[in-house]
Design a protein around this motif. Structure first.
Motif, short mmCIF file in Angstrom:
data_model
loop_
_atom_site.label_atom_id
_atom_site.label_comp_id
_atom_site.label_asym_id
_atom_site.label_seq_id
_atom_site.Cartn_x
_atom_site.Cartn_y
_atom_site.Cartn_z
N TRP A 108 0.51 -1.27 -0.02
CA TRP A 108 0.31 0.02 -0.07
C TRP A 108 0.94 1.23 -0.20
N PRO A 109 2.30 1.40 1.25
CA PRO A 109 2.55 2.81 0.56
C PRO A 109 3.28 3.23 -0.50
N VAL A 110 3.71 1.88 -1.46
CA VAL A 110 4.36 1.64 -2.75
C VAL A 110 3.29 2.78 -3.56
N ILE A 132 -9.71 6.84 -6.13
CA ILE A 132 -9.69 5.98 -7.32
C ILE A 132 -8.99 5.03 -7.34
N LEU A 133 -7.85 5.11 -6.70
CA LEU A 133 -6.49 4.07 -6.44
C LEU A 133 -7.63 2.80 -4.81
N VAL A 134 -7.89 3.79 -3.91
CA VAL A 134 -8.44 3.08 -2.89
C VAL A 134 -9.56 2.55 -3.41
N ILE A 172 -10.68 4.86 2.47
CA ILE A 172 -11.95 4.78 2.02
C ILE A 172 -12.51 6.31 2.92
N LEU A 173 -12.50 5.80 4.69
CA LEU A 173 -13.56 6.43 5.13
C LEU A 173 -12.21 8.21 4.98
#
Length: 634
Positions: A108-110, A132-134, A172-173
């Motif tokens: 996720w960080p990458v 958009i990614l999440v 998302i939140l």
């Protein structure tokens, strides 16, 4: 919750151009590893004095998988039933979720950092792209979770891709709460709604539900509502009271509580071989809470913030995390390659449970069930002797190998063995359970059934069918199975639901066995059908080493009651045919009152149901008579 917190921190650091991979993973190490190392070291010491050498070997493999952040896939490879009774004796089973979390944060960080680089750190575009990614991760992962739940529930449970949507939900939140104004009433409503959904989930979801499946949406939604409520209204009513402080402190020590609770439960259940609610509450509740508090105060916080009395521990870096992983890996190797048994109970249990049986050399079973190994490769006896008897069954038939070898040495015949663990010796039926359809069993049984005609032409005169029959009837034991017909399509593979129920399984067994017996008799072969064999409540070696002997035995009346319907079915199937006989081995294990874990100085079982080699050899005359009858011309 993790996705909400970590994603919020990552987004803030990236927006301010101060994100560092080294810093991020160093903080993860300082947050997670000090308490983890303490718990794993203590657990290893407990394992030395509680687990048998064989169980220590298993524990060491789990410990190595924890060290390499892959224990979820290790358990997936074992197809371990998370809610089954065998899970009670795996001290590190709960670590699967920690591995899932860390695997997600390796990626996720990458992804977020790559977006920042591609967009040259432009805040608004970065926020939109992150959203958009999440959302994409959430959607694809949720789809994969639901799909896998119905096709491979173990993959859905343990796999990181099928769990990533839960982290993404929190993300998302975190990414979309910007600009929200405090609204006390809305916050209170959302908070109570979230708490209500969580409480309903606790009551509603049980072992009969397909999990994760759709039901996992409820606790995730409840968590998100509760988090959103806290953002809109951060003021918690009663936070200054003793109750409020206790709740907040429980939240603070929750990670240490998570680490300790299952370890203590598994160890005490491994010693006593059973669940006992008062003891579980004491160990997994009271003692776990106390240890979690001490771990938080004296380990977690001081090492996280560098406030220990030892300066060398106040400056932990990323490389120390790598050293910790290596240390845990080597600790696992010690448990694997150098298990010890300092107590008499461990030594006795280990000595009595080490009782392997070996298949003939070259008789390998394909993972798909087919093709069958050659007749010569799977036959016992001198190669020049004719093959006269086929023994077909599951692992219970496999425990007869010492008897079959002795018979083939004493008489000029060979015995062909067709054994597949967990597969009922009936063509045209599929064992199915919580994990999947056992299609390899269907293919194996169909191949053996097709071969029987050719075997008769080679001189085979009889077939012995032996299996753990009751296990295929959804009888409530760990990992029990149901039986289905090939044309039957069910989605829910949880035993006890849909077509996987005792009534349906008994009907499939009755129909399938009737057809199987008729098929074998059509080839002109004799048949021995072994009746359901006795079982005991606990693993006999460990029970006899640790508990009063009477607790290791089973009442004869209870055993007879459990198998009554199957015995009646078998008797009806063979009635009127002089070339089919039933073999009842009960007298070898039981008297009028008890079925024994140990009888006349012989340990009867290597676990709670598989016959020991010593008992098999003691029963040699019984099986010799059956095999001799099968070897006769009609």
């Amino acid at each position: 919750i993790s996705g909400y917190l970590i994603t919020g921190q990552l987004e803030q650091a990236l927006q301010q151009n101060r994100f560092s991979f080294l810093d991020f993973y160093t903080r993860r190490f300082r947050r997670l590893y000090p308490a983890l190392i303490l718990v794993l070291v203590v657990t290893t010491l407990c394992a030395v004095f509680i687990l048998t050498p064989g169980a220590q070997n298993q524990f060491g493999r789990e410990l190595r998988a924890v060290a390499t952040i892959s224990v979820n896939y290790y358990f997936l490879g074992l197809e371990n039933d998370y809610f089954g009774m065998m899970a009670d004796h795996r001290p590190l089973l709960h670590m699967w979720s920690l591995s899932v979390e860390e695997q997600f944060y390796l990626i996720w960080p990458v992804l977020l950092w790559t977006l920042q680089r591609l967009l040259h750190g432009r805040n608004e575009r970065l926020r939109l792209a992150s959203d958009i990614l999440v959302f994409l991760i959430f959607g694809f992962s949720l789809f994969w979770c639901l799909y896998s739940s119905y096709h491979d529930s173990s993959q859905a449970f343990y796999g990181m891709p099928s769990r990533a949507w839960e982290f993404a939900g929190g993300g998302i939140l975190a990414l979309n709460q910007r600009g929200w104004a405090e609204r006390d009433r809305l916050g209170t409503i959302l908070r109570w709604m979230g708490l209500g959904v969580l409480l309903v989930s606790v009551v509603w979801i049980d072992g009969h539900d397909l999990f994760p499946g759709y039901v996992v949406l409820a606790p995730v939604l409840g968590s998100l509502l509760f988090l959103a409520g806290g953002y809109f209204n951060p003021r918690v009513v009663g936070s200054g009271t003793i109750w409020g402080r206790a709740v907040r402190h429980t939240g603070r020590i929750s990670y240490s509580f998570y680490l300790w609770h299952w370890v203590l439960l598994a160890m005490v259940r491994s010693w006593y071989l059973e669940r006992y609610v008062p003891r579980d509450i004491l160990m997994g509740g009271v003692l776990s809470y106390a240890l979690a508090h001490l771990t938080y105060v004296f380990v977690e916080q001081p090492l996280r913030w560098g406030t220990t009395p030892w300066s060398c521990l106040n400056h932990l870096r990323f490389r120390h995390g790598l050293y910790a992983m290596l240390f845990l890996y080597m600790l696992g190797n010690l448990e694997i390659f150098y298990p010890v048994a300092p107590t008499l109970a461990q030594r006795q249990a280990a000595r009595w449970s080490v009782d392997p049986v070996t298949m003939p050399s070259g008789c390998h079973l394909a993972s798909s069930g087919i093709p069958l190994a050659s007749v010569d490769a799977c036959s016992l006896g001198h190669p020049s002797d004719p093959v006269r008897v086929l023994v077909w069954g599951d692992s219970h038939a496999g425990r007869l190998l010492p008897v079959l070898k002795r018979y083939s040495q004493n008489y000029p015949v060979r015995i062909l063995v067709r054994i597949s663990n967990g597969c009922v010796p009936i063509a045209g039926v599929i064992p199915a359970g919580d994990h999947s359809y056992r299609l390899h069993c269907l293919r194996f049984a169909d191949a053996v059934n097709q071969q029987i005609g050719r075997l008769h032409q080679r001189g085979v005169r009889g077939v012995l069918l032996d299996a753990r029959w009751l296990w295929y009837l959804v009888d409530g034991k760990p990992f029990d199975l149901g039986l289905l017909r090939p044309a039957e399509s069910v989605h829910l593979l949880n035993t006890g639901t849909g077509l996987l129920n005792p009534s349906h399984a008994r009907q499939v067994l009755a129909d399938g066995l009737r057809q199987q017996l008729a098929s074998i008799r059509h080839q002109g072969l004799r048949i021995i059908l072994v009746l359901p064999e006795p079982e005991v409540p606990y693993s006999a070696p460990e029970c006899l080493a640790r508990l009063p002997v009477v607790r290791c035995n089973e009442l004869r009346n209870r055993f007879e009651q459990n198998r009554r319907d199957v015995v009646s079915l078998f008797r009806n199937l063979v009635a009127g045919d002089p070339n089919i006989r039933l073999l009842d081995t009960t007298s070898q294990f039981c008297d009028a009152r008890w079925c024994y874990a140990r009888k006349n100085g012989i340990i009867n079982f290597v676990d709670d149901n598989h016959m020991s080699t010593a008992r098999a050899i003691a029963s040699q005359p019984l099986y010799d008579a059956a095999l001799s009858w099968l070897d006769q011309d009609q």
